[in-house]
Design a protein around this motif. Structure first.
Motif, PDB file in Angstrom:
ATOM      1  N   LEU A  50       0.674  -0.733   0.076  1.00  0.00           N
ATOM      2  CA  LEU A  50       0.268   0.352   0.279  1.00  0.00           C
ATOM      3  C   LEU A  50       1.135   1.325   0.198  1.00  0.00           C
ATOM      4  O   LEU A  50       0.622   2.419  -0.393  1.00  0.00           O
ATOM      5  CB  LEU A  50      -0.825  -0.168   1.360  1.00  0.00           C
ATOM      6  N   TYR A 105      -5.996   8.743  -1.159  1.00  0.00           N
ATOM      7  CA  TYR A 105      -6.052   7.526  -0.830  1.00  0.00           C
ATOM      8  C   TYR A 105      -6.227   6.593  -0.143  1.00  0.00           C
ATOM      9  O   TYR A 105      -6.554   5.486  -0.649  1.00  0.00           O
ATOM     10  CB  TYR A 105      -4.550   7.900  -1.025  1.00  0.00           C
ATOM     11  N   GLY A 108      -9.608   5.883  -0.487  1.00  0.00           N
ATOM     12  CA  GLY A 108      -9.925   4.811  -1.718  1.00  0.00           C
ATOM     13  C   GLY A 108      -9.250   2.911  -1.713  1.00  0.00           C
ATOM     14  O   GLY A 108      -9.670   2.288  -1.345  1.00  0.00           O
ATOM     15  N   VAL A 109      -8.295   3.151  -0.185  1.00  0.00           N
ATOM     16  CA  VAL A 109      -7.936   1.917   0.217  1.00  0.00           C
ATOM     17  C   VAL A 109      -9.320   1.965   0.975  1.00  0.00           C
ATOM     18  O   VAL A 109      -9.515   0.498   0.213  1.00  0.00           O
ATOM     19  CB  VAL A 109      -6.450   2.168   0.579  1.00  0.00           C
ATOM     20  N   GLY A 111     -11.944   1.743   0.577  1.00  0.00           N
ATOM     21  CA  GLY A 111     -13.479   1.756  -0.186  1.00  0.00           C
ATOM     22  C   GLY A 111     -13.031   0.847  -1.005  1.00  0.00           C
ATOM     23  O   GLY A 111     -14.525   0.251  -1.838  1.00  0.00           O
ATOM     24  N   SER A 112     -11.995   0.221  -1.115  1.00  0.00           N
ATOM     25  CA  SER A 112     -11.981  -1.526  -1.654  1.00  0.00           C
ATOM     26  C   SER A 112     -12.588  -2.728  -0.971  1.00  0.00           C
ATOM     27  O   SER A 112     -13.456  -3.272  -1.710  1.00  0.00           O
ATOM     28  CB  SER A 112     -10.873  -1.846  -1.761  1.00  0.00           C
ATOM     29  N   TYR A 116     -15.271  -1.162  -4.766  1.00  0.00           N
ATOM     30  CA  TYR A 116     -14.497  -0.625  -5.135  1.00  0.00           C
ATOM     31  C   TYR A 116     -15.188  -0.046  -6.052  1.00  0.00           C
ATOM     32  O   TYR A 116     -14.478   1.622  -6.225  1.00  0.00           O
ATOM     33  CB  TYR A 116     -14.371  -1.273  -6.234  1.00  0.00           C
ATOM     34  N   THR A 119     -13.103   3.880  -4.158  1.00  0.00           N
ATOM     35  CA  THR A 119     -12.245   2.925  -5.158  1.00  0.00           C
ATOM     36  C   THR A 119     -11.725   3.912  -6.123  1.00  0.00           C
ATOM     37  O   THR A 119     -11.100   4.974  -6.680  1.00  0.00           O
ATOM     38  CB  THR A 119     -11.437   1.862  -4.899  1.00  0.00           C
ATOM     39  N   ILE A 120     -12.962   3.469  -6.787  1.00  0.00           N
ATOM     40  CA  ILE A 120     -12.572   4.064  -8.284  1.00  0.00           C
ATOM     41  C   ILE A 120     -13.204   5.563  -8.615  1.00  0.00           C
ATOM     42  O   ILE A 120     -12.257   6.442  -8.961  1.00  0.00           O
ATOM     43  CB  ILE A 120     -13.665   3.611  -9.404  1.00  0.00           C
ATOM     44  N   CYS A 122     -12.087   7.768  -5.558  1.00  0.00           N
ATOM     45  CA  CYS A 122     -11.394   8.486  -4.980  1.00  0.00           C
ATOM     46  C   CYS A 122      -9.594   8.537  -5.625  1.00  0.00           C
ATOM     47  O   CYS A 122      -8.949   9.614  -5.899  1.00  0.00           O
ATOM     48  CB  CYS A 122     -11.194   8.087  -3.584  1.00  0.00           C
ATOM     49  N   PHE A 123      -9.616   7.479  -6.573  1.00  0.00           N
ATOM     50  CA  PHE A 123      -8.359   7.474  -7.226  1.00  0.00           C
ATOM     51  C   PHE A 123      -8.801   8.790  -8.952  1.00  0.00           C
ATOM     52  O   PHE A 123      -7.800   8.382  -9.726  1.00  0.00           O
ATOM     53  CB  PHE A 123      -8.276   6.206  -8.091  1.00  0.00           C
TER      54      PHE A 123
END
Length: 218
Positions: A50, A105, A108-109, A111-112, A116, A119-120, A122-123
């Motif tokens: 990570l 980040y 996002g992590v 949120g996995s 996801y 995650t999508i 946030c990234f």
């Protein structure tokens, strides 16, 4: 847009080389050796991957304002910017990019675990915000990034795939001559820095054209 990006790359080649020596290569080496340190010092239960992923991301996003500014000045026929003015873009926006990237980040992590979707989102924001750091307020940066994310939708995922694919392809090609040699961490670090110095500007030019046109359509 690929043709325009290549033409822009060719026109600004000397500045790209100078910026690569001053910024891209040192930053890549710093991130690379920090990643190596985390893998050496942390156990698998401490999730060094990570930290490594975060460093890979910021290695790219931190230099976006530099080459984005270079691209915009060329596209809009502004006065020629010196290398030092472009380096100032890196210094000027370094803090705000990290300030926004770290919480995004982390979200996002986390949120996995929720299919996801966070995650999508946030990234995608992490990728977009550096293109709008010239805004005077953080709210404006996030709003413009969110507007682009709303309009681009699935294409943002394609952008991430393009970035990763180009990186993997370039890495594979440049390492072919070294496959029969005994390499160490320094060889890989220098090779990665050289790859990034050539690939990152082209990717940022491509994304600048994409998001510049997206803004014009709004």
């Amino acid at each position: 847009m690929i043709k325009e990006s290549l033409a822009l790359y060719n026109r600004q080649l000397m500045k790209i080389l100078m910026l690569s020596v001053i910024l891209v290569i040192p930053l890549t080496l710093l991130c690379y050796f920090a990643t190596f340190y985390f893998y050496q010092q942390l156990t698998n239960q401490q999730y060094p991957n990570l930290y490594a992923l975060f460093l890979i991301i910021v290695n790219f996003t931190l230099i976006i304002p530099v080459f984005n500014r270079l691209a915009i000045s060329d596209i809009e026929d502004e006065e020629d910017l010196s290398v030092w003015k472009l380096c100032y873009e890196f210094i000027r926006h370094f803090g705000i990019i990290l300030f926004l990237t770290i919480p995004l980040y982390i979200l996002g992590v986390l949120g996995s675990f929720l299919l996801y979707i966070p995650t999508i989102l946030c990234f995608s924001l992490i990728l977009l915000i550096p293109f709008y750091v010239s805004c005077s307020k953080v709210n404006d940066m996030v709003r413009r990034a969110g507007r682009t994310m709303r309009d681009e939708h699935f294409l943002l995922l394609m952008d991430w795939l393009v970035i990763l694919s180009v990186q993997v392809l370039a890495w594979g090609l440049i390492m072919l001559p070294f496959e029969n040699f005994e390499n160490n961490v320094y060889v890989y670090g220098i090779a990665r820095a050289i790859i990034n110095s050539f690939v990152f500007p082209l990717l940022i030019f491509y994304l600048t054209f994409r998001y510049t046109h997206a803004e014009e359509r709004l």
